[in-house]
Design a protein around this motif. Structure first.
Motif: not given
Length: 377
Positions: A189-195, A201-206, A222-230, A239-243
């Protein structure tokens, strides 16, 4: 440590070396030989302490091989055909004694690594085909399915102890922070999820990104999260800025189907065009080509326990090994040079091809935030 991950012996330059030792040395390869399967492997894992490789293919078969740089010594140890449909992910337990597999048939299997014996089967573990698998600790597993469902399992108990359904599309990949508190999910769905799995508990979706998010990994200590895409773009989150993303950049690739971190700044990506690229994060650079699957999509990547080899699976039905020694010597500075067009993508292993400009380079799309903060990090 197994022999394969040790330094190769230097050749004896003296006149007294006998022909037998010369013959033995000649049979030592830089990397293990390719493994050829009867069907493409969609699941791939390397053992945490031994020179063992596990693969699950689209026919539902699971294989374990021992690999070696000694020519002719890479061998199949056992295979299992317990899954009824495609095996989509495999993972070794922390102690390396068990192998966990998940499948399109909605089942979770736990097998003994030494004999391949099926020790536990969880049938209908999800209501939809299972697509991703992550080891949380020695007892807990996380699984994600084709409809966006996520479940956590304690192997000592019956049934899942967490069941979440925040994503609208399939779970492509999952990652865990070092404290084993936050589970990060990349979804179609194009979102990064945080649980928060500690608090269950569920925290948020970007915010949704363009295209599917196909892979996720934690970088920069641990300061950055990298996501690959189609669409071939890497999205970066603080980190802590997942929105919302802090940065994004596009590779000249049709897609990014899988990623594996090599160091805190370097990762390798596998793409539909068959090229395995080495990418530096902050400063964002495509460093070069580690290897390729001759135009066939790269399905999965895995790093050996010693860090010397990268294994890859492709639609060419081959499992390949790539030497990471040259990549680990690469230093990427902060100077932002204007990229020359028309240059080839540098080959970073003896078996990698130097590709033409269609594959070369890195295209900056935008810089959204705090470049000064990134430099100070």
């Amino acid at each position: 440590m197994d022999r394969t991950c040790e330094e190769r012996p230097a050749e004896d330059k003296s006149d007294e070396g006998d022909s037998d030792s010369t013959e033995v040395l000649a049979r030592i390869r830089n990397t293990p030989e390719d493994i050829v399967l009867e069907a493409p492997a969609s699941g791939l894992a390397l053992h945490p302490t031994r020179d063992l490789l596990a693969a699950g293919d689209v026919d539902g078969d699971v294989f374990v091989f021992s690999y070696s740089c000694q020519e002719g010594e890479t061998k199949e140890l056992w295979s299992s055909g317990h899954h009824l449909k495609s095996c989509r992910a495999v993972v070794f337990s922390e102690d390396g004694q068990k192998l966990v597999t998940v499948s399109k048939d909605k089942a979770i299997h736990i097998l003994d690594v030494e004999q391949g014996r099926l020790e536990k089967r969880i049938s209908k573990a999800h209501g939809a085909p299972i697509n991703s698998l992550l080891l949380v600790d020695k007892n807990v597993l996380a699984t994600g399915d084709d409809t966006g469902g996520i479940r956590l399992w304690d192997q000592r108990k019956e049934g899942p102890f967490m069941n979440m359904q925040q994503h609208e599309e399939y779970i492509a990949d999952m990652a865990l922070d070092p404290d084993k508190k936050l589970l990060l999910t990349a979804s179609g769905d194009g979102c990064l999820g945080v649980f928060n799995i500690k608090r269950r508990r569920f925290e948020l979706l970007s915010e949704p990104q363009s295209g599917d998010l196909t892979s996720v990994t934690i970088m920069k200590y641990g300061r950055k999260v990298a996501c690959g895409s189609s669409e071939g773009t890497i999205y970066l989150f603080n980190w802590n800025g997942f929105g919302a993303t802090s940065d994004r950049f596009a590779l000249r690739a049709e897609s990014i189907d899988c990623m594996v971190p090599v160091t805190d700044s370097l990762l390798c990506t596998g793409s539909t065009d068959g090229v395995i690229r080495a990418v530096n994060i902050l400063p964002n650079r495509v460093v070069g080509s580690v290897g390729q699957h001759a135009g066939e999509p790269v399905e999965e990547l895995a790093l050996s326990h010693c860090g010397r080899f990268l294994a890859s699976s492709g639609h060419d039905q081959r499992l390949k090994f790539w030497d990471m020694a040259q990549l680990r010597t690469v230093v990427v500075d902060d100077y932002r040079r204007r990229k020359k067009k028309g240059g080839p993508l540098q080959a970073l292993s003896s078996k990698a091809w130097s590709t033409d400009d269609f594959f070369a380079g890195l295209r900056e799309e935008e810089r959204e935030e705090e470049e000064s903060e990134d430099n100070s990090d």
